[in-house]
Write a protein that holds these residues in place. Sequence first.
Motif, PDB file in Angstrom:
ATOM      1  N   SER A  34      15.850 -27.724  46.619  1.00 46.47           N
ATOM      2  CA  SER A  34      16.594 -28.401  45.540  1.00 46.47           C
ATOM      3  C   SER A  34      16.918 -27.484  44.620  1.00 46.47           C
ATOM      4  N   ALA A  35      18.138 -27.576  44.154  1.00 45.93           N
ATOM      5  CA  ALA A  35      18.457 -26.453  43.112  1.00 45.93           C
ATOM      6  C   ALA A  35      18.959 -27.350  42.028  1.00 45.93           C
ATOM      7  N   ASP A  36      18.442 -28.524  41.705  1.00 44.37           N
ATOM      8  CA  ASP A  36      18.788 -29.310  40.568  1.00 44.37           C
ATOM      9  C   ASP A  36      17.849 -29.123  39.475  1.00 44.37           C
ATOM     10  N   SER A  37      18.208 -28.855  38.250  1.00 46.28           N
ATOM     11  CA  SER A  37      17.420 -28.706  37.068  1.00 46.28           C
ATOM     12  C   SER A  37      16.473 -29.865  36.627  1.00 46.28           C
ATOM     13  N   ALA A  76      14.563 -19.117  35.368  1.00 43.75           N
ATOM     14  CA  ALA A  76      13.836 -17.960  35.816  1.00 43.75           C
ATOM     15  C   ALA A  76      12.860 -18.417  36.623  1.00 43.75           C
ATOM     16  N   LYS A  77      12.021 -19.422  36.204  1.00 46.19           N
ATOM     17  CA  LYS A  77      10.766 -19.982  36.570  1.00 46.19           C
ATOM     18  C   LYS A  77      11.110 -20.631  38.009  1.00 46.19           C
ATOM     19  N   PHE A  78      12.227 -21.430  37.969  1.00 49.85           N
ATOM     20  CA  PHE A  78      12.675 -21.985  39.065  1.00 49.85           C
ATOM     21  C   PHE A  78      13.049 -20.769  40.354  1.00 49.85           C
ATOM     22  N   ALA A  79      13.707 -19.916  39.674  1.00 49.78           N
ATOM     23  CA  ALA A  79      14.029 -19.042  40.829  1.00 49.78           C
ATOM     24  C   ALA A  79      12.757 -18.392  41.347  1.00 49.78           C
ATOM     25  N   GLU A 237      12.124 -30.494  26.082  1.00 48.98           N
ATOM     26  CA  GLU A 237      13.504 -30.334  25.416  1.00 48.98           C
ATOM     27  C   GLU A 237      14.294 -30.551  27.034  1.00 48.98           C
ATOM     28  N   THR A 238      13.839 -30.108  28.091  1.00 50.11           N
ATOM     29  CA  THR A 238      14.593 -29.811  29.042  1.00 50.11           C
ATOM     30  C   THR A 238      14.650 -31.169  29.648  1.00 50.11           C
ATOM     31  N   ALA A 239      13.731 -31.942  29.881  1.00 49.61           N
ATOM     32  CA  ALA A 239      13.720 -33.447  30.428  1.00 49.61           C
ATOM     33  C   ALA A 239      14.444 -34.162  29.767  1.00 49.61           C
ATOM     34  N   TYR A 240      14.550 -34.090  28.375  1.00 49.38           N
ATOM     35  CA  TYR A 240      15.139 -35.052  27.462  1.00 49.38           C
ATOM     36  C   TYR A 240      16.705 -34.830  27.506  1.00 49.38           C
TER      37      TYR A 240
END
Length: 309
Positions: A34-37, A76-79, A237-240
């Motif tokens: 999955s490449a979904d943030s 970057a962390k995801f990658a 902040e990302t989840a929100y």
Amino acid sequence: MKYLKVIVIVGPTGVGKTETSIEIAQKLGGEIVSADSMQIYRGMDILTAKPSKEEMALVPHHMIDIADVFETFSAAKFAKEATKCIDDILQRGKLPVIVGGTGLYVDSLLGEYSFGKIKSDGKIREKYEKIALEKGNEYLHSLLKDIDPKSYETIHFNNVKRVIRALEIYEITGKSQTENNAEKKKTKPKYDSVKICLTRDRQKLYERIDMRVDQMLKNGLVNEVKLLYNGKKKLSETAYSAIGCKEIIYYLKGLATYDETVSILKRESRRYAKRQLTWFKKSENLTWFDMDKCTKEDILKFVQKEISQ
């Protein structure tokens, strides 16, 4: 056969990526990355339209439910984490099928977007954080409109972290984030990829999005967000910034009626789809498939041909 390529399936929200990717992975012995943030977050199942347990049981899925909602998770962390998954899948002779609508995450994973070249400036960031606090996220976002139209179109106003970064880069370099990215020397892609983008007639896509929002609400979206909001820790902040999160919280606070909330949810979801399409239209080497005119079998045949070359 031992696979040497990766498949990438992108497209706007609601277009049909999940069912298409699962069918391709099933037929070709693949595993989905999955490449979904937002699907990285645990407890945001309905909000992020994650594949169901039944769907995930059909083929192995990776990069879903790997973080708590109070954690900040960068592209970057995801990658870094997703690369480990893909390398492992390839080493086992399986086909990695990268699926998602977050263009930045896809590009960072494929090595088509680099990070960390321009150092951050604490004073500049503090200035824009104060502006967001005093005048709101939408006002802060509007500052991008003239200096970086592409970032303005593709970054949601609630993603304050990315908005501030784009403004910061412009203030530091005198050039927009888009211009800076264009000037970066092209690096060799990490993987030999077959990239496809799913699309539909705009009106039909919007109708699907509206129906999906209705279904999400029936499935318990309000209760899911209520549980997240009433947690022991503050949402990151990302989840929100997940579409639906802030809107439902406003409703829970009594700042909007239920009907107003539904209307806003549908509007913001449609706008997100538009931003996704804007991003993908600027991407290179994408083969587009109109889901109103082709079948999953057409896409499967195309993929089979490409990976055999």
